[in-house]
Design an enzyme around this catalytic site. Structure first.
Site, PDB file in Angstrom:
ATOM      1  N   GLY A  37      22.596 -25.859 -62.303  1.00 33.48           N
ATOM      2  CA  GLY A  37      22.416 -27.190 -62.770  1.00 33.48           C
ATOM      3  C   GLY A  37      21.511 -27.073 -64.114  1.00 33.48           C
ATOM      4  N   GLY A  97      26.829 -22.430 -64.904  1.00 32.80           N
ATOM      5  CA  GLY A  97      28.175 -23.108 -65.173  1.00 32.80           C
ATOM      6  C   GLY A  97      28.350 -23.057 -66.734  1.00 32.80           C
ATOM      7  N   ARG A  98      27.975 -24.401 -67.169  1.00 33.18           N
ATOM      8  CA  ARG A  98      28.297 -24.829 -68.724  1.00 33.18           C
ATOM      9  C   ARG A  98      27.508 -23.897 -69.518  1.00 33.18           C
ATOM     10  NH1 ARG A  98      26.985 -30.759 -67.747  1.00 33.18           N
ATOM     11  NH2 ARG A  98      25.676 -29.624 -66.355  1.00 33.18           N
ATOM     12  N   CYS A 112      32.739 -31.406 -55.175  1.00 28.17           N
ATOM     13  CA  CYS A 112      33.712 -32.156 -56.285  1.00 28.17           C
ATOM     14  C   CYS A 112      33.533 -33.489 -56.219  1.00 28.17           C
ATOM     15  CB  CYS A 112      34.936 -31.513 -56.231  1.00 28.17           C
ATOM     16  SG  CYS A 112      36.081 -32.066 -57.370  1.00 28.17           S
ATOM     17  N   GLN A 134      36.987 -19.751 -54.123  1.00 30.53           N
ATOM     18  CA  GLN A 134      36.675 -21.224 -53.770  1.00 30.53           C
ATOM     19  C   GLN A 134      37.643 -22.094 -53.342  1.00 30.53           C
ATOM     20  OE1 GLN A 134      35.013 -24.942 -56.092  1.00 30.53           O
ATOM     21  NE2 GLN A 134      33.190 -24.240 -55.136  1.00 30.53           N
TER      22      GLN A 134
HETATM   23  C1  FMN Z   1      34.449 -28.058 -66.397  1.00 32.73           C
HETATM   24  C2  FMN Z   1      33.842 -27.777 -65.039  1.00 32.73           C
HETATM   25  C3  FMN Z   1      34.434 -27.679 -63.604  1.00 32.73           C
HETATM   26  C4  FMN Z   1      34.008 -27.334 -62.386  1.00 32.73           C
HETATM   27  N1  FMN Z   1      34.654 -27.115 -61.520  1.00 32.73           N
HETATM   28  C5  FMN Z   1      33.926 -26.966 -60.237  1.00 32.73           C
HETATM   29  C6  FMN Z   1      34.674 -26.546 -59.141  1.00 32.73           C
HETATM   30  O1  FMN Z   1      35.957 -26.039 -59.323  1.00 32.73           O
HETATM   31  N2  FMN Z   1      34.071 -25.910 -57.976  1.00 32.73           N
HETATM   32  C7  FMN Z   1      32.557 -26.275 -58.083  1.00 32.73           C
HETATM   33  O2  FMN Z   1      31.805 -26.181 -56.777  1.00 32.73           O
HETATM   34  N3  FMN Z   1      31.903 -26.838 -59.031  1.00 32.73           N
HETATM   35  C8  FMN Z   1      32.559 -27.076 -60.240  1.00 32.73           C
HETATM   36  N4  FMN Z   1      31.828 -27.373 -61.387  1.00 32.73           N
HETATM   37  C9  FMN Z   1      30.472 -27.700 -60.982  1.00 32.73           C
HETATM   38  C10 FMN Z   1      29.625 -26.151 -61.687  1.00 32.73           C
HETATM   39  O3  FMN Z   1      30.101 -25.220 -60.708  1.00 32.73           O
HETATM   40  C11 FMN Z   1      28.228 -26.404 -61.632  1.00 32.73           C
HETATM   41  O4  FMN Z   1      27.687 -26.464 -60.487  1.00 32.73           O
HETATM   42  C12 FMN Z   1      27.705 -27.700 -62.501  1.00 32.73           C
HETATM   43  O5  FMN Z   1      28.240 -27.609 -63.620  1.00 32.73           O
HETATM   44  C13 FMN Z   1      26.062 -27.444 -62.890  1.00 32.73           C
HETATM   45  O6  FMN Z   1      25.786 -26.503 -63.486  1.00 32.73           O
HETATM   46  P1  FMN Z   1      25.744 -25.950 -65.001  1.00 32.73           P
HETATM   47  O7  FMN Z   1      24.792 -27.209 -65.509  1.00 32.73           O
HETATM   48  O8  FMN Z   1      25.183 -24.609 -65.123  1.00 32.73           O
HETATM   49  O9  FMN Z   1      26.966 -26.386 -65.597  1.00 32.73           O
HETATM   50  C14 FMN Z   1      32.399 -27.578 -62.726  1.00 32.73           C
HETATM   51  C15 FMN Z   1      31.858 -27.677 -63.753  1.00 32.73           C
HETATM   52  C16 FMN Z   1      32.379 -27.975 -64.888  1.00 32.73           C
HETATM   53  C17 FMN Z   1      31.410 -28.640 -65.971  1.00 32.73           C
END
Ligand code: FMN
Length: 330
Positions: free
Chosen positions: A202, A224-225, A101, A71
């Site tokens: 999400g 993600g999380r 972001c 990315q």
């Molecule tokens: C610590 C952290 C860092 C993240 N860094 C990025 C990133 O570098 N690029 C990006 O597109 N999304 C980033 N995200 C967003 C995640 O890719 C994801 O879309 C978002 O956390 C929602 O998904 P989740 O609820 O499954 O965590 C980040 C999220 C977290 C929590």
């Protein structure tokens, strides 16, 4: 599913997470199954073009992570095209563009989610990149900038027309950051109107939620999380899709994961410029620990212990104790 010509073995992917989804973590998640795609932490297009070492480190990956998406972020079409060529030259399968972001440091440079505020410009970035490389160019965006500008459906169509091979939508606005909930109705609306695959992202913290989201109309789900809390979540979602009960993960295996992570990190990013490698590992485990300990009995106790450990030895011992990892596994 396929992204361009790239076949993904599963529709579930590890979402890019800066500071978290390093190569060691991605490898371990892949080894535990169910993972169709991993994405690197975001990498600066500017840094790639200028050949800055620290930027290149973020883009490193190993063969076992394939298919791998790198990315990148940035807002200048020519630089983004040049960066995409560098990514292609590094052998990545896919180049992904960060349009999600919300961090001001990134957004104020006309990159990250601020690209969503200028859809024509964002589409021109994608157009320049797709002309410059053969590998698929994908876009990760949010629902929009704020509640008044929830333009993911419009932008997604524009980047599709500009040649994007897939789109991922995190159903929150930049203004929301991580508060509230992801709007999966909006994600489904984007999926409905595009021909290219759409990933939703999400709030999936249980494998059942991943399966439910997949059935809501998207072709893939980025987690993600939920993966930081439970690296087996994608494998468990695959179990459910296949009609099997989800696999049960014993505490000792959960502990072993952290020990394996430490072991892999020991061989990664070894510098000779005086920076302490052990300290870097301790900080990485602390960062992961803040998610990994959620939902565990006595998790807050473990979190505090991880945050006060001063050496790798201390970390290893307290992890082995907490998870009752059998000695032969350590
Ligand atoms: C610590 C952290 C860092 C993240 N860094 C990025 C990133 O570098 N690029 C990006 O597109 N999304 C980033 N995200 C967003 C995640 O890719 C994801 O879309 C978002 O956390 C929602 O998904 P989740 O609820 O499954 O965590 C980040 C999220 C977290 C929590």
């Amino acid at each position: 599913m396929k992204v361009g010509a790239v076949e993904l073995p599963s529709p579930f992917a590890v979402a890019p997470m800066a500071g978290m989804t390093d190569s060691a973590f991605r490898r371990l998640v892949k080894r535990h199954g169910g993972c169709g795609l991993v994405v690197t932490e975001m990498v600066s297009s500017e840094g790639l073009v200028r050949g800055i070492d620290r930027t290149l480190e973020y883009a490193e990956y190993t063969e076992e992570e394939r298919p791998i998406s790198i990315q990148i972020f940035g807002g200048d079409p020519e630089k983004m095209a040049a960066a995409a060529q560098i990514v292609e030259g590094m052998g990545a399968d896919i180049v992904d563009v960060n349009m999600g972001c919300p961090v001001p440091k990134i957004a104020k440079h006309n990159a990250g989610c601020s690209l969503m505020r200028e859809p024509s410009h964002a589409a021109s970035v994608i157009g320049a990149m797709t002309k410059a490389v053969k590998i698929p160019v994908t876009v990760k965006m949010r629902a929009g900038w704020n509640d008044r500008e929830r333009n993911a459906p419009v932008l997604a169509k524009m980047v599709e027309d500009a040649g994007a091979a897939a789109v991922a939508v995190h159903g929150r606005t930049a203004e929301q950051s991580y508060s509230g909930f992801a709007d999966w109705d909006l994600v489904a609306a984007v999926a409905d109107q595009l021909t290219i695959p759409v990933f939703g992202s999400g709030d999936c913290v249980e494998p059942e939620q991943i399966v439910a989201k997949l059935r809501s109309g998207v072709e893939g789900v980025l987690v993600g999380r939920g993966v930081l809390r439970n690296p087996w979540i994608l494998a468990q979602a695959q179990d459910l899709i296949a009609g099997r009960p989800k696999r049960d993960i014993q505490m000792s295996r959960r502990g072993q994961f952290l020990l394996d992570y430490i072991e892999l990190l020991r061989h990664e990013r070894v510098w000779d410029d005086g920076r302490s490698h052990d300290r870097w590992i301790v900080n990485k485990v602390r960062a992961l620990g803040s998610y990994y300990t959620k939902g565990l009995d006595n998790g807050s106790h473990l979190r505090t212990a991880i945050n006060t450990a001063q050496s790798l030895e201390q970390l290893r011992n307290l992890i082995a104790d907490f998870f009752a990892v059998v000695t032969s596994e350590v």
